[in-house]
Design an enzyme around this catalytic site. Structure first.
Site, short mmCIF file in Angstrom:
data_model
loop_
_atom_site.label_atom_id
_atom_site.label_comp_id
_atom_site.label_asym_id
_atom_site.label_seq_id
_atom_site.Cartn_x
_atom_site.Cartn_y
_atom_site.Cartn_z
N ARG A 1 -3.91 -15.41 10.38
CA ARG A 1 -3.19 -16.44 9.64
C ARG A 1 -2.20 -15.88 8.62
O ARG A 1 -1.50 -16.60 7.96
CB ARG A 1 -4.18 -17.38 8.95
N ASP B 1 -2.81 -26.80 26.14
CA ASP B 1 -3.61 -25.60 25.97
C ASP B 1 -4.94 -25.99 25.33
O ASP B 1 -5.13 -25.82 24.14
CB ASP B 1 -2.83 -24.61 25.10
N GLU C 1 0.78 -12.51 27.93
CA GLU C 1 -0.11 -13.57 28.43
C GLU C 1 0.71 -14.74 28.98
O GLU C 1 1.74 -15.11 28.41
CB GLU C 1 -1.00 -14.05 27.28
#
Ligand SMILES: [Zn+2]
Ligand SMILES: [Zn+2]
Length: 339
Positions: free
Chosen positions: A36, A228, A144
């Site tokens: 984060r 997702d 990815e």
């Protein structure tokens, strides 16, 4: 098979190794720093040493068994140059952390064009990867595939092919296939036939040799929904059959196959159960009565969530169709007027 999961690293990256041991994983993913924040303090010498020692003690080869996950906000294709540079710095910092820990693979999301020209964004991504490869020594950069909403890069396998074609040192680039993302992007994996078709397509477009890892997730949303939303194995629209096919796929031996499924309140022992399930699937045929029973049981557990997501998806599709029809009829009206 190198089944594993994305495990926590709270208290120091070396803790991830014990966390993986606890769930019986043969491979694992972790964050290299707080996902984060842009910046994190460097690793201490002791931390690096402990990491090396624990890898040896517990028999993980960091070059092949560990697949760190990059921060989600890294967007190397950002059209804003200042933001692109900030992303690149964080990316390079991740890669350098990998090399300090002797980790051989690094997985990240290829980012988004944010509404700018898609091809330019792909070129920008490739040039940043090329630059990062030159500034590091051995870590393989693993792209990815994505679930594919809007401007995201990598939901279409052709995006990834385009980028790899531009990479100068191709031994330093690979691909991670996420089962949930693939399905959400419209690639079917639910039957023996479609599963084979998918990998044939992957081979044809990108090439088998680039497959470096798999992320293992069922999907809460239906095929092509571009959402997702990870589900536990067998709970989602993919179903346990997909994971039976994976567990028995010789082509997937010796690469990290990493669970990112939801666990209750960070309870990683649930990953241990899923790893056992995967190992149980090895050698099972699709007509095996125990397999069928298990498959039906897990599917039942995910039923209400699937129903909710399906309803949401159908609502969205209807809305889209309606607005398309509205545009069409407005155009027709205009046409009549001009005639
Ligand atoms: Zn993933
Ligand atoms: Zn995901």
């Amino acid at each position: 098979m190198k089944f594993g999961a994305h495990v926590g690293m709270a208290g120091g990256v070396s803790n991830s190794i014990k966390n993986c041991m606890d769930i019986g994983g043969n491979s694992f993913a972790l964050f290299l720093k707080s996902p984060r924040r842009w910046e994190s303090p460097p690793y201490s010498k002791e931390e690096i040493e402990t990491f090396h020692n624990l890898c040896k003690e517990y028999n993980y080869n960091p070059r092949t068994d560990i697949l760190p996950h990059g921060s989600y906000f890294i967007n190397l294709a950002n059209p804003d140059q200042e933001k692109e540079l900030k992303a690149y710095d964080s990316f390079l910092d991740d890669l350098k952390r990998c090399e300090l820990l002797n980790i051989g693979l690094y997985n990240f999301h290829p980012g988004s064009d944010l509404g700018s020209d898609h091809t330019t964004a792909l070129k920008k991504l490739a040039s940043n990867i090329n630059k990062a490869i030159k500034e590091t020594n051995f870590v393989k950069i693993v792209i990815e595939n994505m679930a594919g909403h809007g401007n995201l890069i990598g939901s279409d396998l052709n995006d990834i092919k385009f980028v790899i074609d531009l990479i100068e040192d191709k031994s330093r680039v690979g691909v991670c296939i996420d089962t949930c993302h693939s399905f959400a992007a419209g690639y079917d994996l639910r039957t023996e036939e479609t599963y084979k078709e998918f990998w044939d397509k992957f081979d044809e477009i990108i090439g088998r040799k680039y497959l470096a890892s798999v992320h293992l997730n069922d999907s809460k949303a239906p095929i092509g929904a571009n959402r997702d939303l990870h589900a536990k194995l067998g709970y989602g629209f993919l179903g346990l059959e997909t994971f039976r096919l994976i567990a028995n796929d010789e082509n997937l031996q010796n690469i990290p196959i990493v669970l990112e499924t939801p666990v209750d309140k960070g309870n990683e022992s649930e990953y241990g159960d899923e790893i056992k399930l995967l190992e149980w699937l090895i050698g099972k045929s699709k007509d095996d009565s125990e397999f069928k029973e298990k498959s039906a049981k897990l599917s039942k557990l995910g039923e209400s969530e699937r129903k909710d997501q399906l309803a949401k998806y159908e609502k969205k599709v209807t809305k889209k169709r309606k607005s398309e029809n509205d545009i069409l009829s407005a155009l027709k009206k205009n046409n009549k007027k001009s005639k």
